[in-house]
Design a protein around this motif. Sequence first.
Motif, PDB file in Angstrom:
ATOM      1  N   LEU A  68       0.780  -1.238   0.000  1.00 38.26           N
ATOM      2  CA  LEU A  68       0.000   0.000   0.000  1.00 38.26           C
ATOM      3  C   LEU A  68       0.808   1.282   0.000  1.00 38.26           C
ATOM      4  O   LEU A  68       0.525   2.184  -0.808  1.00 38.26           O
ATOM      5  N   PRO A  69       1.791   1.472   0.888  1.00 37.91           N
ATOM      6  CA  PRO A  69       2.477   2.779   0.903  1.00 37.91           C
ATOM      7  C   PRO A  69       3.056   3.169  -0.450  1.00 37.91           C
ATOM      8  O   PRO A  69       2.865   4.299  -0.910  1.00 37.91           O
ATOM      9  N   ALA A  70       3.762   2.245  -1.075  1.00 38.86           N
ATOM     10  CA  ALA A  70       4.371   2.561  -2.371  1.00 38.86           C
ATOM     11  C   ALA A  70       3.298   2.786  -3.437  1.00 38.86           C
ATOM     12  O   ALA A  70       3.401   3.702  -4.261  1.00 38.86           O
ATOM     13  N   ALA A  71       2.253   1.952  -3.446  1.00 34.54           N
ATOM     14  CA  ALA A  71       1.216   2.076  -4.461  1.00 34.54           C
ATOM     15  C   ALA A  71       0.441   3.371  -4.328  1.00 34.54           C
ATOM     16  O   ALA A  71       0.038   3.981  -5.324  1.00 34.54           O
ATOM     17  N   LEU A  72       0.231   3.825  -3.096  1.00 36.38           N
ATOM     18  CA  LEU A  72      -0.537   5.047  -2.863  1.00 36.38           C
ATOM     19  C   LEU A  72       0.349   6.290  -2.839  1.00 36.38           C
ATOM     20  O   LEU A  72      -0.181   7.413  -2.801  1.00 36.38           O
ATOM     21  N   GLY A  73       1.659   6.091  -2.833  1.00 30.91           N
ATOM     22  CA  GLY A  73       2.575   7.231  -2.804  1.00 30.91           C
ATOM     23  C   GLY A  73       2.538   7.971  -1.488  1.00 30.91           C
ATOM     24  O   GLY A  73       2.701   9.192  -1.446  1.00 30.91           O
ATOM     25  N   LEU A  74       2.328   7.242  -0.394  1.00 33.80           N
ATOM     26  CA  LEU A  74       2.218   7.855   0.928  1.00 33.80           C
ATOM     27  C   LEU A  74       3.355   7.381   1.823  1.00 33.80           C
ATOM     28  O   LEU A  74       3.858   6.260   1.685  1.00 33.80           O
ATOM     29  N   GLU A  75       3.735   8.247   2.735  1.00 34.35           N
ATOM     30  CA  GLU A  75       4.761   7.863   3.701  1.00 34.35           C
ATOM     31  C   GLU A  75       4.133   7.024   4.812  1.00 34.35           C
ATOM     32  O   GLU A  75       2.935   7.010   5.014  1.00 34.35           O
ATOM     33  N   GLY A  76       4.964   6.337   5.537  1.00 34.90           N
ATOM     34  CA  GLY A  76       4.475   5.499   6.617  1.00 34.90           C
ATOM     35  C   GLY A  76       4.328   4.068   6.170  1.00 34.90           C
ATOM     36  O   GLY A  76       4.705   3.684   5.056  1.00 34.90           O
ATOM     37  N   SER A  77       3.773   3.257   7.044  1.00 32.78           N
ATOM     38  CA  SER A  77       3.633   1.838   6.752  1.00 32.78           C
ATOM     39  C   SER A  77       2.182   1.416   6.890  1.00 32.78           C
ATOM     40  O   SER A  77       1.409   2.018   7.637  1.00 32.78           O
ATOM     41  N   ALA A  78       1.844   0.367   6.188  1.00 29.77           N
ATOM     42  CA  ALA A  78       0.509  -0.202   6.294  1.00 29.77           C
ATOM     43  C   ALA A  78       0.481  -1.178   7.466  1.00 29.77           C
ATOM     44  O   ALA A  78       1.526  -1.653   7.928  1.00 29.77           O
TER      45      ALA A  78
END
Length: 952
Positions: free
Chosen positions: A445-455
């Motif tokens: 999720l983080p990489a796919a959504l381009g968001l920082e942090g972890s799923a």
Amino acid sequence: MSAKRLSQGGEIDRRKKIRFTFDGRVVEGFEGDTFASALLAAGHKVVARSFKYRRPRGIFAAGVEEPNAYADLRQEGADAPRINLRLTTEAAVNGVALKSASTSPTALHDATGFIDLFSRFIPSGFYYKTFIWPNWHLFEPKIREMAGLGKVDVKATGPEGAQINHHCDAVVVGAGPVGLASALMLARAGKSVVLCDDQSRMGGSLLSREATIAGLPGAVWLQDTLAELRRLGVTLLPRTTAFGLYDHNLIALNQRAEGDRPEQLWRVRADRIVLATGAIDRPLPFDRNDIPGVMSAHGALTYLKRYGVLVGERIVLATNNAAGAEAALALAGAGAEVTLVDYRSTGEKLDAPRLRHLQGLRVTAAKGRKEVTAAKLSNGETLPCDVLLVSGGLTPTIHLYAQAKGKLRFDEQALALVPVTDLPGVTVLGGANGRFALDEALADLPAALGLEGSAPEAKGTPWDITPAWPEPSMPGRVWIDYQHDVTTKDVALAARENFVSVEHLKRYTTLGMATDQGKTSNLNGLSLMGQLTGRSIPEVGTTTYRPPFTPVPYVSLAGNRGGERMNPLRRLACEAEHRALEASFGDYGGWLRPAFYGRDEGAILSEARMARDSVGLFDASPLGKIEVMGPDAAEFLDFIYYNTVSTVKPGGCRYGFILSESGIVYDDGVLVRLDDTRFIVSCSSSHVAGVHGMLEEWRQDRFPEKQIFIHNATAETATLTVTGPKARDVIRAAGIEADLSDEGFRHMTTLWGRFGGQELRLTRVSFTGDRSYELSIRQDLAPALWQALHGAAKAAGGGAVGVEAIMILRAEKGFIVIGKDSDGMSRPMDLGLAGPLKNKKVEFVGRRSLLQDEAQRDDRNQLVGLVPSDGLGLLPVGAHGLDLSGAAPRSIGYVTSSYESVSLPHPVALGLIERGAARHGEEITLQHLGQRRRARIAPPCAFDPKGDRLNA
């Protein structure tokens, strides 16, 4: 199949019983049931008949992928039945009657069941081959009657729907663990999010499968996540299907009715669309795999966990993948005797009470007719059972991705078609992307959504699968598409007859068509065609998935557009003032306008006479006021108008026609030129939207590089007309500051004035033949202007006049109303305006059509006046002129308008009569409803033909 309701478990409320009927038999269930779960618990095995062969069919799945179980629902007090309902997605309702779709009389005892005996004679394509002789139309009615699902009551009026337009940063489709986690991450990042799911409860696989996420049991994590999403302001839409993905990130959602809330269509524009739509458990191929009692393993697990229904007591569960083990253990734990037939020969062997685990074997056939009784295995063993569950692998739900022109590739590990890459603004995650292990799906999720942090981390079962595709050599009848009765033999026949293109296969066999859109059948069909033609699944390709993903009720698409809500009746800014004068209103061109004032229709003639003798005040606000601006506006309008308008000087006006491309008069009106680069197109009130659309279309199509700007100011500007000999005096008395002298303000000119310190525009044009002024002002200032003008008019012996009085006055002058005094064949020459065709030097809309032989005929119907000559009074509108010279009467045109006159000693009428312009003075016979009349053809203008009263 010996399904039963368990005494505990599931989401149902056992304290609240419901009762409904299915094919006339009473069924009991509980609040929280779907119709399918209640039917299963009540022991209903056959709930439908197949489309073509009329074979008995049972419930296969638990969600939107269900191919068999459809019914029509009738509820007491409802105006119409709800047809074609998928029983697996509809909440059970108390007191309704269900009728299995397209069966006679019932699904269990269907009179057309004998058709299956002749199945060998009616393979795919037989319609085209068999019924071509002697004439397809002899057979078509009966075939169409048998086709389809459900029967529409064409006389019924159903409930109303609603529609919502919405914009947000992100739409997440699918509220399983991946969708929930995605929505949570986006919301925490400050994004506005809509999360939708087609189930009645959000949670996806967490509602039926065990999981551990972020160290919490799946059910606990689900509740915590939903609570935080609500706190963060995420829009949660359960019971909502994303059925179509269109250009520019427009996604269409259908939210099913619930309680007092109607069906709702959401049109959502989102910067980002996240597809976490999961995957579908696909069938396994073997002989007679369509018998009632052959069910999806995932569906059976859902019925157990969500509805407390154990689908059988002696269960065979056949699977080729890792997902089957959890279902087998859960069913055995609920009390069923379960045999797990595992196509894989490797992996850990399960050991649990009431569970037998067979590895490396396959199911080759199901036994039974109207219910499954046994499963035959590849080693020759026959296992008695009352339900046969299948899990042939997971098929990613990529319909929306494909609708957005996404390309697919075949993943050899997942044995599924998965997206090649994300599309601009569209991200595919989780099972829809072929990531079937929960831990892997969440980690993406983080990489796919381009968001920082972890799923959130999860414990997942590694995905493992072995191929189990249908094969051409399989014996018996192996069903590929349950909904459309497509077997392996049908696909083989298509290959033999060279229908090997995937789109040809679809149409020849009906594989993956209609409401199903290939949810359970497509991949098996593609694999089989590949084997038959020596190609891989990617080489065979996929069909085009079309919206809607699941059927959408027409009521949702229509919304609440009915009556005025379909075509809203527009209202005047001065409506309150008209009502204070006891106006009688009517619908004129889509506007609610005063027809006359008072309750007596005799007022119409009184108002017309008053306007002729003194002064009349008329609300002309609906007249079009479309501003065309820019350095190239004059050139543009020369092309739009039949007349030359670029020669009009600033402050001047010109009457003209706008034509269609076929040369037909579309609209007429006065064009006003305010300055060198600014014009106002004043069109008929009923044609404002059409003229505006035409102007925009030609601006974009023919003048894309020109500097032209179009603004429809009709809705923001009110227009009040003062007409009659005392019109100028009334305007002065109302306190309007403007130069009203004939020298400074001539007929067919415009100027600016002021009222109460506010600017208004005065245009000296006439639709009555008398001195007239149109005063245009901001809508919110119109009531005050009306009151001032009306007070001055009353003091001058005049008053308000309605539309009907104006119609009399304009007919006396021969002024036309387009669509009333013209028809779909009227060219400008027919209405007395031939000059521009001869003299205009530049191209204009419709010019070429006016040069055709049809437009140049000398026997065309032309505008004339008609005067009754038989002393019988008013001519009837629609009366046809007759040519009596032949053996039989022939129509030579008709009466378009007819009124009692207030200015002439006889009624006035206008008509379109053959060669009318050359027949002035001639007397003709008219006929209407069997009565014959006599009338004299005259010029259209019967009153003040020289126009002296314009300056009186």
